[in-house]
Design a protein around this motif. Structure first.
Motif, PDB file in Angstrom:
ATOM      1  N   ALA A  14       0.831  -1.207   0.000  1.00  0.00           N
ATOM      2  CA  ALA A  14       0.000   0.000   0.000  1.00  0.00           C
ATOM      3  C   ALA A  14       0.867   1.260   0.000  1.00  0.00           C
ATOM      4  N   ALA A  15       1.962   1.222   0.791  1.00  0.00           N
ATOM      5  CA  ALA A  15       2.861   2.379   0.853  1.00  0.00           C
ATOM      6  C   ALA A  15       3.546   2.609  -0.481  1.00  0.00           C
ATOM      7  N   VAL A  16       3.991   1.538  -1.102  1.00  0.00           N
ATOM      8  CA  VAL A  16       4.653   1.642  -2.406  1.00  0.00           C
ATOM      9  C   VAL A  16       3.690   2.202  -3.448  1.00  0.00           C
ATOM     10  N   LEU A  17       2.460   1.710  -3.418  1.00  0.00           N
ATOM     11  CA  LEU A  17       1.448   2.195  -4.361  1.00  0.00           C
ATOM     12  C   LEU A  17       1.172   3.682  -4.170  1.00  0.00           C
ATOM     13  N   CYS A  21       1.851   6.435  -7.000  1.00  0.00           N
ATOM     14  CA  CYS A  21       0.745   7.303  -7.449  1.00  0.00           C
ATOM     15  C   CYS A  21       1.089   8.775  -7.252  1.00  0.00           C
ATOM     16  N   SER A  22       1.726   9.096  -6.127  1.00  0.00           N
ATOM     17  CA  SER A  22       2.108  10.484  -5.853  1.00  0.00           C
ATOM     18  C   SER A  22       3.090  10.992  -6.900  1.00  0.00           C
ATOM     19  N   VAL A  23       4.052  10.131  -7.257  1.00  0.00           N
ATOM     20  CA  VAL A  23       5.041  10.503  -8.271  1.00  0.00           C
ATOM     21  C   VAL A  23       4.372  10.732  -9.616  1.00  0.00           C
ATOM     22  N   ILE A  24       3.434   9.854  -9.965  1.00  0.00           N
ATOM     23  CA  ILE A  24       2.725   9.977 -11.248  1.00  0.00           C
ATOM     24  C   ILE A  24       1.915  11.272 -11.297  1.00  0.00           C
ATOM     25  N   VAL A  25       1.171  11.557 -10.205  1.00  0.00           N
ATOM     26  CA  VAL A  25       0.342  12.770 -10.156  1.00  0.00           C
ATOM     27  C   VAL A  25       1.209  14.020 -10.212  1.00  0.00           C
ATOM     28  N   SER A  26       2.305  14.018  -9.439  1.00  0.00           N
ATOM     29  CA  SER A  26       3.201  15.179  -9.429  1.00  0.00           C
ATOM     30  C   SER A  26       3.837  15.397 -10.799  1.00  0.00           C
ATOM     31  N   SER A  27       4.257  14.321 -11.427  1.00  0.00           N
ATOM     32  CA  SER A  27       4.869  14.423 -12.752  1.00  0.00           C
ATOM     33  C   SER A  27       3.877  14.950 -13.771  1.00  0.00           C
ATOM     34  N   ALA A  28       2.644  14.441 -13.697  1.00  0.00           N
ATOM     35  CA  ALA A  28       1.606  14.891 -14.632  1.00  0.00           C
ATOM     36  C   ALA A  28       1.320  16.376 -14.441  1.00  0.00           C
TER      37      ALA A  28
END
Length: 258
Positions: A14-17, A21-28
């Motif tokens: 769950a922590a890895v996910l 997800c945070s990295v993906i959202v921030s990058s987007a």
């Protein structure tokens, strides 16, 4: 023991996910920011064109906007200025910066601005001989829930309204949000701003304007069920087209001294 391992693994997954997800959202967000800024600038230009009655949805906004000259004026002197770069000036930030704005006292701050910037953009459509055909002025003021930001466009006489529109506000949909209603915005066209003594007579009234309404050429229907928003629009019109706003500039334009 196996159950504990299973729970531990569940938390790790769950922590890895969450991190992924945070990295993906921030990058987007970072990647989309230039596109968002471009769309915001395009919408800003579109609203200027719409206020001036120049918008055609079948044409490019940037192409249509080439008809408009963007200039900066000193609000105190009412004259064009090159003290700030028109291509880089941020009027919104300036209005909050004590070094680039002035505090308004309660007796004059009828639009609920708090502070007023020293310099303002103006948008001009010129004729073939260089005369002003249309002038679009930025306006803002507090309504019921929010600061409404928009434009009012004037004809070459600098007294007759071409149109009015808002590109940003947080008023109640169906009530104060009716400032976006095309039918209401159409009521502004042809209205007169000033009386014979150059006092701002243009106002938003309670109720509707009819052929029997005294000085109907200076009055616009109020928004049904949205008295405070209507008052806010009325106040910002009086402020920005009055002596503390663009009136000195308009006077200088008329006399050829801007």
């Amino acid at each position: 023991m196996a159950n504990n391992d299973s729970i531990k693994k569940t938390f790790i997954v769950a922590a890895v996910l969450c991190i992924v997800c945070s990295v993906i959202v921030s990058s987007a967000s970072v990647m989309l920011k230039p596109m968002q800024s471009a769309n915001k600038a395009l919408d800003f230009k579109r609203n200027i064109l719409m206020a001036a009655g120049m918008y055609d949805e079948s044409k490019s906004v940037d192409d249509m906007f080439q008809q408009i000259s963007v200039k900066v004026i000193n609000l105190e002197t009412g004259k064009f200025t090159d003290e700030v770069d028109a291509s880089k000036y941020d009027q919104r930030k300036a209005s909050k910066d004590p070094a680039r704005s002035e505090s308004l006292d309660k007796s004059t701050d009828i639009a609920g601005l708090g502070r007023i910037e020293k310099y303002s953009y103006v948008y001009i459509v010129e004729g073939a001989n260089g005369d002003i055909e249309k002038l679009i002025l930025p306006i803002r003021g507090y309504g019921l829930w929010s600061t409404l930001r928009g434009f009012v466009a004037l004809k070459s006489d600098l007294n007759t309204v071409i149109g009015l529109g808002y590109y940003e506000h947080g008023e109640t949909p169906g009530l104060g949000g009716e400032v976006d209603n095309p039918a209401w915005k159409a009521k502004w066209e042809g209205k007169k701003v000033y009386g014979s003594d150059n006092e701002v007579l243009l106002s938003v009234i309670k109720g509707s304007v009819s052929s029997d309404t005294p000085n109907a050429e200076h009055k616009v229907d109020g928004l049904s069920g949205a008295t405070l928003t209507s008052d806010g629009v009325d106040n910002m019109i009086k402020f920005w087209l009055g002596e503390n706003g663009f009136a000195p500039f308009l006077a200088n334009l008329k006399s050829g001294e801007a």
